[in-house]
Design an enzyme around this catalytic site. Structure first.
Site, PDB file in Angstrom:
ATOM      1  N   ALA A 180       0.839  -1.206   0.000  1.00 40.79           N
ATOM      2  CA  ALA A 180       0.000   0.000   0.000  1.00 40.79           C
ATOM      3  C   ALA A 180       0.873   1.255   0.000  1.00 40.79           C
ATOM      4  CB  ALA A 180      -0.977  -0.038   1.175  1.00 40.79           C
ATOM      5  N   SER A 181       0.626   2.147   0.957  1.00 37.37           N
ATOM      6  CA  SER A 181       1.343   3.430   0.980  1.00 37.37           C
ATOM      7  C   SER A 181       2.821   3.303   1.323  1.00 37.37           C
ATOM      8  CB  SER A 181       0.679   4.383   1.980  1.00 37.37           C
ATOM      9  OG  SER A 181      -0.568   4.818   1.492  1.00 37.37           O
ATOM     10  N   GLY A 182       3.268   2.121   1.720  1.00 36.92           N
ATOM     11  CA  GLY A 182       4.697   1.942   1.933  1.00 36.92           C
ATOM     12  C   GLY A 182       5.511   2.293   0.708  1.00 36.92           C
ATOM     13  N   SER A 183       4.901   2.133  -0.461  1.00 39.12           N
ATOM     14  CA  SER A 183       5.637   2.428  -1.692  1.00 39.12           C
ATOM     15  C   SER A 183       5.642   3.909  -2.041  1.00 39.12           C
ATOM     16  CB  SER A 183       5.093   1.590  -2.861  1.00 39.12           C
ATOM     17  OG  SER A 183       3.698   1.609  -2.931  1.00 39.12           O
ATOM     18  N   LYS A 184       5.049   4.773  -1.201  1.00 39.37           N
ATOM     19  CA  LYS A 184       5.259   6.216  -1.397  1.00 39.37           C
ATOM     20  C   LYS A 184       6.748   6.562  -1.340  1.00 39.37           C
ATOM     21  CE  LYS A 184       0.880   8.358   0.058  1.00 39.37           C
ATOM     22  NZ  LYS A 184      -0.037   7.203   0.167  1.00 39.37           N
TER      23      LYS A 184
END
Length: 344
Positions: A59-63
């Site tokens: 999820a947002s970890g890949s921001k």
């Protein structure tokens, strides 16, 4: 830093039983595996168990990947952190303030209206996208989602977690490079870090080693209709425990971006009391300590990875349900990084 593996394993097991956790807990020290605890199924209907090699959505970890891809283009002279992004938006997204910069997008201070506002009262299982999910592949495809949201704050003045900001950043990356956003990340982040198992896979073509994301603690209801068919600027990559340890070490060693930029990206710019952490540029920071953090929460995904640049310990919790990883994240934090807030 001493890791008491039996005590840590016992605490993780107890937390995993609390919410019938499905996922993987992994601890590495400077590239050496210290602990791996898999739980549950990567594919329930076929009873495929999670293993230490299973890949998960983050999820947002890949921001963090988005921010790093942008900074790589800054290092090459293709982009500027300080210049207004209107140059790349042209007539698109006219409600984005003319003064908004790439740096403000990557630090959640742009003030733009968010297409996916997490401060609302919606449920994680809601269908929040207005476009058919199978049409959302490139950053350009997200223009209908990103358009029509009024500017909320003056650029640069207020920290407000903003998924739309990272999607606009991906659009800028795509237009400045002339390549699909995911290809830029593959070359400039994954390639430079030596990541072999990290990618933006399509959810309608999941490889067999990727865990499905589930919306309930039991049953076969997956998140395939709740998320874009391919991840983009605000989240959606899949990766493995080993690759995340490679990622952190490459980042800390200046092999993705320079050490000066790595320091700037992890510099704590904002206290975020609601999260019990601080924020830099694409990366969270421990509330008081040196640790760097990426985390994600979405339909069928709960995730956190923490890296201590002083001890070079990586602790990662992958969950393939929406809420299930929270108690386990708390148990890991309590043993390894005591002040990190429990949950995501």
């Amino acid at each position: 830093m001493r890791i008491d593996e039996p005590d840590l394993a016992a605490a993780i097991d107890a937390a995993a039983r609390e919410d019938d956790f499905s996922g993987l807990v992994s601890v590495h020290r400077d590239g050496e595996p210290m602990l791996a605890r898999p739980y549950g199924y990567a594919h329930r209907a076929h009873q495929v168990p999670v293993t230490s090699l299973t890949r998960f959505g983050i999820a947002s970890g890949s921001k963090a990947f988005t921010a790093l891809a942008a900074v790589r283009l800054v290092e090459s002279g293709t982009l500027s952190l300080e210049a207004p992004v209107r140059r790349w938006l042209g007539d698109d997204l006219p409600l984005v303030d003319e003064r908004v910069t790439l740096e403000e997008l990557l630090t959640h201070t742009s003030g733009i209206g968010d297409y996916l506002d997490e401060s609302g009262d919606g449920d994680v299982s809601d269908h929040v996208l207005t476009s058919p999910v199978h049409t959302l592949v490139t950053a350009e495809d997200f223009l209908p989602e990103l358009d029509g949201h009024e500017q909320r704050e003056t650029p640069g003045e207020t920290f407000r977690y903003n998924n739309g900001g990272f999607m606009v950043a991906a659009l800028v990356i795509e237009r400045a490079s002339g390549e699909p956003f995911q290809d830029v990340v593959a070359r400039e982040v994954c390639g430079r870090a030596g990541l072999r198992e990290t990618a933006y896979e399509r959810s309608d073509r999941w490889p067999g080693d990727v865990a499905l994301g589930y919306l309930e603690e039991s049953g076969d209801w997956t998140n395939v209709l709740h998320l874009p068919v391919r991840g983009g600027g605000d989240g959606g990559a899949v990766t493995s425990a080993a690759d995340l340890d490679r990622f952190w070490r490459a980042f800390a060693d200046g092999r993705i971006v320079s050490l000066d930029f790595a320091a700037e990206m992890t510099r704590a710019r904002h206290d975020v009391p609601d999260e019990g952490m601080r924020y830099g540029m694409g990366f969270w920071r421990h509330a008081t300590g040196p640790q760097w953090i990426i985390e994600g929460y979405d339909a069928g995904v709960s995730f956190r990875s923490t890296f201590d640049p002083e001890t070079r310990v990586t602790a990662t919790v992958f969950g393939n349900t929406s809420e299930g990883a929270c108690p386990v994240i708390g148990a890991v934090a309590a043993h390894l990084f005591p002040d990190v807030v429990e949950g995501v």
